[in-house]
Design a protein around this motif. Structure first.
Motif, PDB file in Angstrom:
ATOM      1  N   HIS A   1     -48.113  44.417 -15.668  1.00 27.71           N
ATOM      2  CA  HIS A   1     -47.023  42.961 -16.637  1.00 27.71           C
ATOM      3  C   HIS A   1     -47.683  42.045 -17.049  1.00 27.71           C
ATOM      4  CE1 HIS A   1     -45.817  41.087 -12.889  1.00 27.71           C
ATOM      5  NE2 HIS A   1     -46.015  41.409 -12.662  1.00 27.71           N
TER       6      HIS A   1
ATOM      7  N   LYS B   1     -47.043  38.508 -17.665  1.00 26.43           N
ATOM      8  CA  LYS B   1     -46.694  37.231 -17.659  1.00 26.43           C
ATOM      9  C   LYS B   1     -46.405  37.468 -15.573  1.00 26.43           C
ATOM     10  CE  LYS B   1     -44.636  36.756 -21.932  1.00 26.43           C
ATOM     11  NZ  LYS B   1     -42.867  37.044 -23.269  1.00 26.43           N
ATOM     12  N   LYS B   2     -46.437  36.478 -15.023  1.00 26.05           N
ATOM     13  CA  LYS B   2     -45.802  36.197 -14.105  1.00 26.05           C
ATOM     14  C   LYS B   2     -44.917  35.812 -13.619  1.00 26.05           C
ATOM     15  CE  LYS B   2     -48.944  33.723 -11.330  1.00 26.05           C
ATOM     16  NZ  LYS B   2     -49.740  32.036 -10.993  1.00 26.05           N
ATOM     17  N   LYS B   3     -44.772  36.359 -12.782  1.00 26.08           N
ATOM     18  CA  LYS B   3     -43.057  36.666 -12.342  1.00 26.08           C
ATOM     19  C   LYS B   3     -43.012  34.668 -12.089  1.00 26.08           C
ATOM     20  CE  LYS B   3     -43.584  39.772 -10.048  1.00 26.08           C
ATOM     21  NZ  LYS B   3     -43.222  40.707  -8.409  1.00 26.08           N
ATOM     22  N   PRO B   4     -42.032  35.046 -12.370  1.00 29.41           N
ATOM     23  CA  PRO B   4     -41.081  35.423 -12.537  1.00 29.41           C
ATOM     24  C   PRO B   4     -40.480  35.537 -14.065  1.00 29.41           C
ATOM     25  CG  PRO B   4     -39.604  33.007 -12.429  1.00 29.41           C
ATOM     26  CD  PRO B   4     -40.820  33.253 -11.951  1.00 29.41           C
ATOM     27  N   ALA B   5     -40.972  35.202 -14.987  1.00 31.95           N
ATOM     28  CA  ALA B   5     -41.006  35.507 -16.332  1.00 31.95           C
ATOM     29  C   ALA B   5     -40.510  36.530 -16.821  1.00 31.95           C
ATOM     30  CB  ALA B   5     -42.420  35.214 -17.077  1.00 31.95           C
ATOM     31  N   GLY B   6     -39.350  37.092 -17.792  1.00 31.35           N
ATOM     32  CA  GLY B   6     -39.229  38.139 -17.774  1.00 31.35           C
ATOM     33  C   GLY B   6     -39.616  39.458 -18.901  1.00 31.35           C
TER      34      GLY B   6
ATOM     35  N   THR C   1     -39.592  34.367  -7.016  1.00 29.93           N
ATOM     36  CA  THR C   1     -40.500  35.484  -7.753  1.00 29.93           C
ATOM     37  C   THR C   1     -40.037  36.703  -8.191  1.00 29.93           C
ATOM     38  OG1 THR C   1     -41.945  36.496  -6.397  1.00 29.93           O
ATOM     39  CG2 THR C   1     -42.787  34.367  -7.670  1.00 29.93           C
ATOM     40  N   ASP C   2     -40.052  37.730  -7.480  1.00 28.06           N
ATOM     41  CA  ASP C   2     -38.952  38.891  -7.356  1.00 28.06           C
ATOM     42  C   ASP C   2     -37.905  38.873  -7.038  1.00 28.06           C
ATOM     43  OD1 ASP C   2     -41.217  39.856  -6.383  1.00 28.06           O
ATOM     44  OD2 ASP C   2     -41.042  39.982  -4.705  1.00 28.06           O
TER      45      ASP C   2
ATOM     46  N   PHE D   1     -36.831  36.878 -10.404  1.00 27.17           N
ATOM     47  CA  PHE D   1     -36.962  37.999 -11.836  1.00 27.17           C
ATOM     48  C   PHE D   1     -35.644  38.860 -12.156  1.00 27.17           C
ATOM     49  CE2 PHE D   1     -39.040  41.591 -13.229  1.00 27.17           C
ATOM     50  CZ  PHE D   1     -39.301  41.486 -14.082  1.00 27.17           C
TER      51      PHE D   1
ATOM     52  N   THR E   1     -30.905  42.963  -6.462  1.00 26.48           N
ATOM     53  CA  THR E   1     -32.115  41.947  -6.180  1.00 26.48           C
ATOM     54  C   THR E   1     -31.911  42.591  -4.862  1.00 26.48           C
ATOM     55  OG1 THR E   1     -31.397  39.755  -6.381  1.00 26.48           O
ATOM     56  CG2 THR E   1     -32.831  41.360  -7.626  1.00 26.48           C
TER      57      THR E   1
END
Length: 124
Positions: free
Chosen positions: A24, A26-31, A56-57, A60, A68
């Protein structure tokens, strides 16, 4: 914090586990729900995010409406001080949030299960 722009860690995980890892931008948590939905041919709320980081995980997955599952890391060997501090802060804040009555979002995939339950595997 951990970021893998060249995909080296993703490549290593794919080789070790024999499963594809989504890259991906973008770095998480960006969706990026479109990437997930296109790859898995399912809506984000129909998917499960498994990860070892709350901010983050899990953040996200929750932001995209996914079920989750927070797990322990494969290893903490080689983690830098920032990740270690972040893990401690995450654990502390989760306890505080629970104490003040915050709870996880309702998950559509668990519609017929008591969502107040926690599933915890005890250390062997």
């Amino acid at each position: 914090l951990q970021y893998d722009p060249q995909g080296e860690e993703a490549d290593a995980i794919e080789k070790k586990l024999g499963i594809p890892v989504l890259r991906h931008r973008k770095k998480k948590p960006a969706g990026e729900p479109e990437l997930l939905e296109s790859h898995f041919k399912a809506k984000a709320h129909e998917l499960v995010m498994v990860g070892d980081r709350t901010f983050t995980d899990v953040a996200f997955g929750n932001a995209l409406g996914m079920l989750t599952i927070k797990c322990e890391p494969f290893t903490t060997k080689g983690e830098n001080i920032f990740v270690k501090v972040a893990r401690g802060l995450e654990a502390f804040l989760v306890k505080v949030l629970k104490m003040v009555g915050c709870s996880p979002p309702v998950q559509k995939l668990l519609a017929n299960i008591d969502q107040g339950s926690e599933f915890i595997k005890a250390n062997a």
